[in-house]
Design a protein around this motif. Structure first.
Motif, mmCIF file in Angstrom:
data_model
loop_
_atom_site.group_PDB
_atom_site.id
_atom_site.type_symbol
_atom_site.label_atom_id
_atom_site.label_comp_id
_atom_site.label_asym_id
_atom_site.label_seq_id
_atom_site.Cartn_x
_atom_site.Cartn_y
_atom_site.Cartn_z
ATOM 1 N N ARG A 352 -18.560 3.997 2.656
ATOM 2 C CA ARG A 352 -19.014 4.394 3.994
ATOM 3 C C ARG A 352 -18.971 3.214 4.963
ATOM 4 O O ARG A 352 -18.588 3.362 6.131
ATOM 5 C CB ARG A 352 -20.442 4.946 3.905
ATOM 6 C CG ARG A 352 -20.531 6.338 3.296
ATOM 7 C CD ARG A 352 -21.895 6.954 3.567
ATOM 8 N NE ARG A 352 -22.966 6.188 2.936
ATOM 9 C CZ ARG A 352 -23.447 6.450 1.718
ATOM 10 N NH1 ARG A 352 -22.930 7.440 0.994
ATOM 11 N NH2 ARG A 352 -24.426 5.722 1.215
ATOM 12 N N HIS A 354 -16.973 0.594 4.818
ATOM 13 C CA HIS A 354 -15.573 0.298 5.133
ATOM 14 C C HIS A 354 -15.029 1.286 6.152
ATOM 15 O O HIS A 354 -14.301 0.902 7.086
ATOM 16 C CB HIS A 354 -14.736 0.341 3.864
ATOM 17 C CG HIS A 354 -14.965 -0.836 2.962
ATOM 18 N ND1 HIS A 354 -14.522 -0.883 1.660
ATOM 19 C CD2 HIS A 354 -15.596 -2.020 3.173
ATOM 20 C CE1 HIS A 354 -14.867 -2.029 1.117
ATOM 21 N NE2 HIS A 354 -15.526 -2.736 2.013
ATOM 22 N N ARG A 355 -15.365 2.559 5.985
ATOM 23 C CA ARG A 355 -14.901 3.570 6.934
ATOM 24 C C ARG A 355 -15.483 3.339 8.320
ATOM 25 O O ARG A 355 -14.785 3.492 9.337
ATOM 26 C CB ARG A 355 -15.276 4.962 6.425
ATOM 27 C CG ARG A 355 -14.459 5.412 5.217
ATOM 28 C CD ARG A 355 -14.989 6.729 4.683
ATOM 29 N NE ARG A 355 -14.180 7.192 3.545
ATOM 30 C CZ ARG A 355 -14.521 8.218 2.766
ATOM 31 N NH1 ARG A 355 -15.656 8.884 3.005
ATOM 32 N NH2 ARG A 355 -13.744 8.570 1.765
ATOM 33 N N ARG A 356 -16.774 2.981 8.354
ATOM 34 C CA ARG A 356 -17.395 2.705 9.649
ATOM 35 C C ARG A 356 -16.732 1.523 10.330
ATOM 36 O O ARG A 356 -16.439 1.560 11.540
ATOM 37 C CB ARG A 356 -18.886 2.434 9.461
ATOM 38 C CG ARG A 356 -19.648 2.256 10.776
ATOM 39 C CD ARG A 356 -21.076 1.834 10.498
ATOM 40 N NE ARG A 356 -21.131 0.532 9.851
ATOM 41 C CZ ARG A 356 -21.011 -0.620 10.514
ATOM 42 N NH1 ARG A 356 -20.802 -0.625 11.827
ATOM 43 N NH2 ARG A 356 -21.091 -1.764 9.868
ATOM 44 N N SER A 357 -16.474 0.451 9.553
ATOM 45 C CA SER A 357 -15.824 -0.736 10.117
ATOM 46 C C SER A 357 -14.425 -0.405 10.612
ATOM 47 O O SER A 357 -13.988 -0.892 11.667
ATOM 48 C CB SER A 357 -15.760 -1.856 9.068
ATOM 49 O OG SER A 357 -17.057 -2.239 8.658
ATOM 50 N N ARG A 358 -13.689 0.439 9.859
ATOM 51 C CA ARG A 358 -12.336 0.805 10.271
ATOM 52 C C ARG A 358 -12.353 1.608 11.568
ATOM 53 O O ARG A 358 -11.536 1.380 12.463
ATOM 54 C CB ARG A 358 -11.653 1.602 9.163
ATOM 55 C CG ARG A 358 -10.179 1.918 9.449
ATOM 56 C CD ARG A 358 -9.557 2.552 8.225
ATOM 57 N NE ARG A 358 -10.256 3.783 7.867
ATOM 58 C CZ ARG A 358 -10.080 4.410 6.706
ATOM 59 N NH1 ARG A 358 -9.271 3.897 5.789
ATOM 60 N NH2 ARG A 358 -10.737 5.527 6.445
ATOM 61 N N ARG A 359 -13.327 2.543 11.684
ATOM 62 C CA ARG A 359 -13.422 3.328 12.916
ATOM 63 C C ARG A 359 -13.737 2.440 14.109
ATOM 64 O O ARG A 359 -13.202 2.623 15.213
ATOM 65 C CB ARG A 359 -14.501 4.401 12.763
ATOM 66 C CG ARG A 359 -14.099 5.556 11.872
ATOM 67 C CD ARG A 359 -15.051 6.741 12.045
ATOM 68 N NE ARG A 359 -16.436 6.386 11.701
ATOM 69 C CZ ARG A 359 -16.951 6.556 10.489
ATOM 70 N NH1 ARG A 359 -16.208 7.048 9.496
ATOM 71 N NH2 ARG A 359 -18.205 6.227 10.256
ATOM 72 N N GLU A 360 -14.618 1.452 13.902
ATOM 73 C CA GLU A 360 -14.958 0.555 14.995
ATOM 74 C C GLU A 360 -13.746 -0.274 15.426
ATOM 75 O O GLU A 360 -13.522 -0.490 16.622
ATOM 76 C CB GLU A 360 -16.099 -0.372 14.568
ATOM 77 C CG GLU A 360 -17.431 0.343 14.411
ATOM 78 C CD GLU A 360 -18.521 -0.571 13.925
ATOM 79 O OE1 GLU A 360 -18.196 -1.716 13.519
ATOM 80 O OE2 GLU A 360 -19.700 -0.153 13.922
ATOM 81 N N ARG A 361 -12.937 -0.730 14.451
ATOM 82 C CA ARG A 361 -11.748 -1.499 14.793
ATOM 83 C C ARG A 361 -10.747 -0.647 15.539
ATOM 84 O O ARG A 361 -10.121 -1.084 16.516
ATOM 85 C CB ARG A 361 -11.121 -2.108 13.536
ATOM 86 C CG ARG A 361 -11.943 -3.214 12.887
ATOM 87 C CD ARG A 361 -11.106 -3.974 11.869
ATOM 88 N NE ARG A 361 -10.619 -3.123 10.804
ATOM 89 C CZ ARG A 361 -11.291 -2.885 9.664
ATOM 90 N NH1 ARG A 361 -12.475 -3.467 9.478
ATOM 91 N NH2 ARG A 361 -10.793 -2.101 8.731
ATOM 92 N N GLU A 362 -10.572 0.592 15.065
ATOM 93 C CA GLU A 362 -9.625 1.491 15.742
ATOM 94 C C GLU A 362 -10.086 1.800 17.162
ATOM 95 O O GLU A 362 -9.270 1.883 18.093
ATOM 96 C CB GLU A 362 -9.492 2.782 14.940
ATOM 97 C CG GLU A 362 -8.776 2.586 13.614
ATOM 98 C CD GLU A 362 -8.774 3.852 12.768
ATOM 99 O OE1 GLU A 362 -9.506 4.795 13.122
ATOM 100 O OE2 GLU A 362 -8.071 3.858 11.735
ATOM 101 N N GLN A 363 -11.421 1.959 17.331
ATOM 102 C CA GLN A 363 -11.953 2.233 18.657
ATOM 103 C C GLN A 363 -11.740 1.041 19.587
ATOM 104 O O GLN A 363 -11.409 1.202 20.767
ATOM 105 C CB GLN A 363 -13.437 2.585 18.568
ATOM 106 C CG GLN A 363 -14.047 2.991 19.896
ATOM 107 C CD GLN A 363 -15.501 3.381 19.759
ATOM 108 O OE1 GLN A 363 -16.066 3.328 18.673
ATOM 109 N NE2 GLN A 363 -16.088 3.806 20.849
ATOM 110 N N GLU A 364 -11.932 -0.173 19.057
ATOM 111 C CA GLU A 364 -11.724 -1.375 19.854
ATOM 112 C C GLU A 364 -10.274 -1.493 20.291
ATOM 113 O O GLU A 364 -9.984 -1.855 21.431
ATOM 114 C CB GLU A 364 -12.148 -2.617 19.067
ATOM 115 C CG GLU A 364 -13.659 -2.728 18.853
ATOM 116 C CD GLU A 364 -14.019 -3.886 17.955
ATOM 117 O OE1 GLU A 364 -13.081 -4.540 17.438
ATOM 118 O OE2 GLU A 364 -15.228 -4.109 17.732
#
Length: 368
Positions: A352, A354-364
Motif C-alpha cells: 500500500r 509503494h502504491r501511494r508513493s507511486r500515485r504521488e509521483r505520477e501526480q507530481e
C-alpha cells in the motif's frame, strides 16, 4: 544497584545500547522524561508502569505503549532497561536492554502470545510441597520450562518437616529431574536452608503452585519478612495467592530473588530443547534405538521400551515425554501461524505504501 546483578556484561551492553537511545541521539521528545538516560533493573511491573531500581534510587516509570504491545518483549521483572527521569511522573522507560535469557510460558488460552515470567535469571527454584502427594508431571513440566530458559533448574522440596525422612521423596523427584539439583528444606526448622542459600548465585526466580511455600521460602532466604504468607487449606494443600505480582528483591549474600504468584496452569513455550533436557534419560535411551526415527511404540530394537520392560524407566516417564513434545509442537505451530500472519500484514502495508508513493509521483509529474 550492583547488588541486583549488575556486572561487566551489563556494563558492556549498556555502553553499546545507549548510543541508539533518543536522548543520546538528540531526538528526545518532550514527554520522554528529564535528565540523561541511565541503566536500571525492573523490580516489578504493573499496568503500564514499572518500578526500576537505578544507582540514584527507585524510579516509578511509565512504559510507552510501543514497548508494552507484545507480551514477549514488554518489560518484565528482572529486565535491565534504560530509563530517563528523576522520579515521580517524569520517569519514563526508554528501552529494554537485550536479555541474557527469559523464563517463559505459553499462553494457556491457546494464543500464540506467550508470557515472560522473569528475565535474566541464573537459577529457577521449582518449589514442590511435601505436605501433599507429589505431582511429578507438574515437576517435569516446570523443569522443561526452566531448561528452555537457559537457566539452571533447582527443585526445592518445601515443608520437609512434615515427613519423617525426605529421602524417599528426594530419590523419587531426583529420578524425574535428571541433571537438576534437588534439595529438601524446611522454613519451620531451618533444615537445608543454609545449603540452598550458599548454592544460589546471581538472580534466582521462585516458581510453583499456590500453597507450595514460595513466600515462606523467599522470606527465609531474604532473612526478613519481606513477603506476606497465607494460610493453606488442609483438605487439598492449596493456598491463596499471597504474591500478586512478580517482585525482585536483593539477597543478603549477594544476588537477587524474584518471587512469583502461584501458577495454576503452565503452557510450554515453542522450543523443544526444554523437554529434551527435562527427559534426558529418555533421550539417552532413544539414542541407542535401532532406528533413528524410532517412535517407541513397538519397533524392534527399541532401547526405550526395553528399559521399561527391565524396570529401568517408568512407563509414566515415556508418557509424559510424549505429551509434552506434542504440546510443544502445537505451541510452535501457533507461533509459526502468528509470524506468517504478521509477515502478510507487513507485505500488505508495504505494498500500500509503494502504491501511494507511486500515485504521488505520477501526480507530481502530471502537475508539472
Amino acid at each position: 544497584m550492583l547488588r541486583h546483578g549488575w556486572d561487566d556484561h551489563w556494563q558492556s551492553t549498556w555502553q553499546t545500547s545507549r548510543q541508539s537511545l533518543p536522548e543520546a541521539t538528540g531526538t528526545a521528545s518532550p514527554d520522554s522524561g528529564t535528565g540523561p538516560p541511565q541503566p536500571g533493573r525492573v523490580v516489578r511491573t504493573d499496568r503500564g508502569r514499572c518500578d526500576v531500581l537505578t544507582a540514584a534510587g527507585l524510579l516509578h516509570a511509565e512504559v510507552p505503549p510501543a514497548l508494552a504491545v507484545d507480551p514477549a518483549t514488554a518489560p518484565a521483572t528482572g529486565d535491565w532497561t534504560a530509563v530517563s527521569g528523576a522520579g515521580g511522573a517524569t520517569a519514563r522507560l526508554l528501552a529494554v536492554l537485550p536479555r541474557r535469557n527469559a523464563l517463559r510460558r505459553s499462553a494457556v488460552t491457546g494464543s500464540s502470545l506467550g508470557q515472560v515470567l522473569a528475565a535474566n535469571v541464573d537459577e529457577v527454584l521449582i518449589t514442590v510441597p511435601l505436605d501433599v502427594p507429589l505431582r511429578l508431571a507438574r515437576v517435569e513440566r516446570l523443569l522443561a520450562i526452566a531448561w528452555a530458559s537457559g537457566a539452571r533448574p533447582v527443585v526445592v522440596l518445601t515443608k520437609a518437616d512434615v515427613v519423617d525422612d525426605p529421602g524417599l521423596e528426594l530419590a523419587e523427584v531426583g529420578a524425574a529431574a535428571p541433571g537438576a539439583r534437588v534439595r529438601a528444606v524446611s522454613t519451620a526448622s531451618g533444615a537445608g536452608l543454609a545449603v540452598l542459600a550458599a548454592e544460589l548465585t546471581g538472580t534466582a526466580v521462585l516458581v510453583g503452585p499456590s500453597g507450595a511455600g514460595k513466600s515462606s521460602l523467599a522470606n527465609a532466604l531474604l532473612g526478613r519478612e519481606a513477603l506476606a504468607v497465607g494460610a493453606v487449606r488442609a483438605v487439598d494443600g492449596r493456598g491463596r495467592h499471597t504474591s500478586v505480582r512478580r517482585e525482585l528483591l536483593p539477597l543478603p549474600g549477594g544476588g537477587a530473588l524474584i518471587d512469583t504468584p502461584g501458577l495454576r496452569a503452565v503452557g510450554l513455550p515453542e522450543t523443544a530443547d526444554g523437554v529434551r533436557r527435562a527427559f534426558a534419560d529418555v533421550e539417552e535411551l532413544a539414542a541407542a534405538c535401532r532406528f533413528g526415527d524410532c517412535g517407541h511404540v513397538g519397533e524392534p530394537g527399541c532401547a526405550v521400551l526395553a528399559a521399561i520392560v527391565d524396570g529401568v524407566l517408568p512407563t509414566r516417564r515415556l508418557d509424559g515425554y510424549r505429551k509434552l513434545l506434542r504440546e510443544e509442537a502445537r505451541a510452535a505451530a501457533r507461533t509459526d501461524q502468528r509470524l506468517r500472519a504478521e509477515q502478510r500484514r507487513h507485505r500488505r502495508s508495504t505494498t500500500r505504501e509503494h502504491r501511494r508513493s507511486r500515485r504521488e509521483r505520477e501526480q507530481e509529474r502530471g502537475d508539472g
